[in-house]
Design a protein around this motif. Structure first.
Motif, short mmCIF file in Angstrom:
data_model
loop_
_atom_site.label_atom_id
_atom_site.label_comp_id
_atom_site.label_asym_id
_atom_site.label_seq_id
_atom_site.Cartn_x
_atom_site.Cartn_y
_atom_site.Cartn_z
N TRP A 143 75.97 -66.83 27.13
CA TRP A 143 76.06 -66.90 28.59
C TRP A 143 77.52 -67.09 29.00
O TRP A 143 78.25 -67.85 28.38
CB TRP A 143 75.24 -68.07 29.13
CG TRP A 143 73.78 -67.89 28.90
CD1 TRP A 143 73.05 -68.35 27.84
CD2 TRP A 143 72.87 -67.19 29.73
NE1 TRP A 143 71.74 -67.99 27.97
CE2 TRP A 143 71.58 -67.26 29.12
CE3 TRP A 143 72.99 -66.50 30.93
CZ2 TRP A 143 70.46 -66.69 29.67
CZ3 TRP A 143 71.86 -65.93 31.48
CH2 TRP A 143 70.62 -66.03 30.86
N ILE A 144 77.91 -66.43 30.06
CA ILE A 144 79.24 -66.60 30.64
C ILE A 144 79.05 -67.28 31.98
O ILE A 144 78.29 -66.81 32.83
CB ILE A 144 79.97 -65.25 30.82
CG1 ILE A 144 80.16 -64.58 29.47
CG2 ILE A 144 81.30 -65.46 31.53
CD1 ILE A 144 80.72 -63.17 29.56
N ARG A 145 79.73 -68.37 32.17
CA ARG A 145 79.62 -69.13 33.42
C ARG A 145 80.54 -68.50 34.46
O ARG A 145 81.70 -68.21 34.18
CB ARG A 145 80.02 -70.57 33.15
CG ARG A 145 79.82 -71.47 34.30
CD ARG A 145 80.09 -72.89 33.86
NE ARG A 145 79.98 -73.78 34.98
CZ ARG A 145 80.10 -75.07 34.89
NH1 ARG A 145 80.34 -75.62 33.73
NH2 ARG A 145 80.00 -75.82 35.94
N TYR A 146 80.04 -68.31 35.66
CA TYR A 146 80.83 -67.79 36.77
C TYR A 146 80.92 -68.84 37.87
O TYR A 146 80.05 -69.70 37.99
CB TYR A 146 80.18 -66.53 37.36
CG TYR A 146 80.50 -65.29 36.58
CD1 TYR A 146 81.52 -64.44 37.00
CD2 TYR A 146 79.80 -64.97 35.44
CE1 TYR A 146 81.83 -63.29 36.28
CE2 TYR A 146 80.10 -63.83 34.71
CZ TYR A 146 81.11 -63.00 35.15
OH TYR A 146 81.42 -61.87 34.45
N ARG A 147 81.97 -68.72 38.70
CA ARG A 147 82.17 -69.67 39.78
C ARG A 147 82.84 -68.97 40.96
O ARG A 147 83.75 -68.17 40.78
CB ARG A 147 83.06 -70.82 39.32
CG ARG A 147 83.43 -71.79 40.43
CD ARG A 147 84.33 -72.89 39.95
NE ARG A 147 83.63 -73.70 38.98
CZ ARG A 147 84.23 -74.47 38.09
NH1 ARG A 147 85.53 -74.54 38.04
NH2 ARG A 147 83.52 -75.19 37.25
N LEU A 148 82.41 -69.32 42.15
CA LEU A 148 83.10 -68.98 43.40
C LEU A 148 83.45 -70.28 44.08
O LEU A 148 82.59 -71.16 44.21
CB LEU A 148 82.20 -68.16 44.33
CG LEU A 148 82.07 -66.68 44.08
CD1 LEU A 148 81.01 -66.08 44.99
CD2 LEU A 148 83.40 -65.97 44.27
N SER A 149 84.68 -70.41 44.52
CA SER A 149 85.08 -71.60 45.27
C SER A 149 86.25 -71.23 46.17
O SER A 149 86.84 -70.15 46.05
CB SER A 149 85.46 -72.73 44.32
OG SER A 149 86.56 -72.36 43.52
#
Length: 159
Positions: A143-149
């Protein structure tokens, strides 16, 4: 060294914020901490709070903390426990405190009917990885963790 653990209360917010800052400094990200005592108190102890916190103690001295919330697995059709942060102060490390906290969280997860107990760790944090391997946790490398902030989150929301 015998540790005790208890649920945090609003009176613990200054200690929680200090532990958050200490953890961020360890992770080389102190400049990213935006939390204040007021935001933590509202988020953790106010109406609609979605997080919980344990305080690890040794002889009534705060030695660390864990903050978690519930996630949901569509495949299991059950909630899961997601550990957001686990921190043990340097003076108390290497004495089983982190393992004790993980054990308590595992018990909470089972008591609450959770199908999973998950967390993330920085790939360079080998002391933490050793603890996690030691309790039988399995890394989820597929799994690759993604983030928007920040601005990127705003930009997507404004489309």
């Amino acid at each position: 060294m015998t540790f005790t653990i208890r649920r945090a209360t609003a009176k613990d917010v200054p200690t929680i914020l200090q532990f958050i800052r200490d953890l961020a400094e360890f992770e080389k990200a102190l400049d990213q901490v935006e939390a204040t005592e007021a935001t933590l108190e509202a988020a953790m102890f106010g109406p609609g709070a979605v997080t919980s916190c344990l305080i690890l103690e040794k002889d009534a001295v705060a030695a660390g903390f864990a903050i978690w919330f519930y996630s949901f697995s569509t495949w299991q059709g059950r909630k899961g426990l997601y550990l957001e942060d686990l921190y043990v102060a340097p003076a108390f490390r290497g004495r089983g405190g982190a393992r004790f906290v993980l054990t308590q969280l595992a018990k909470i997860a089972l008591e609450q009917g959770c199908g999973r107990f998950e967390w993330s760790v920085l790939d360079w944090n080998t002391p933490a990885i050793r603890v996690y391997d030691g309790v039988g946790a399995e890394p989820q490398s597929e799994w690759i963790r993604y983030r928007l902030s920040g601005d990127r989150l705003k930009a997507l929301a404004e489309q």
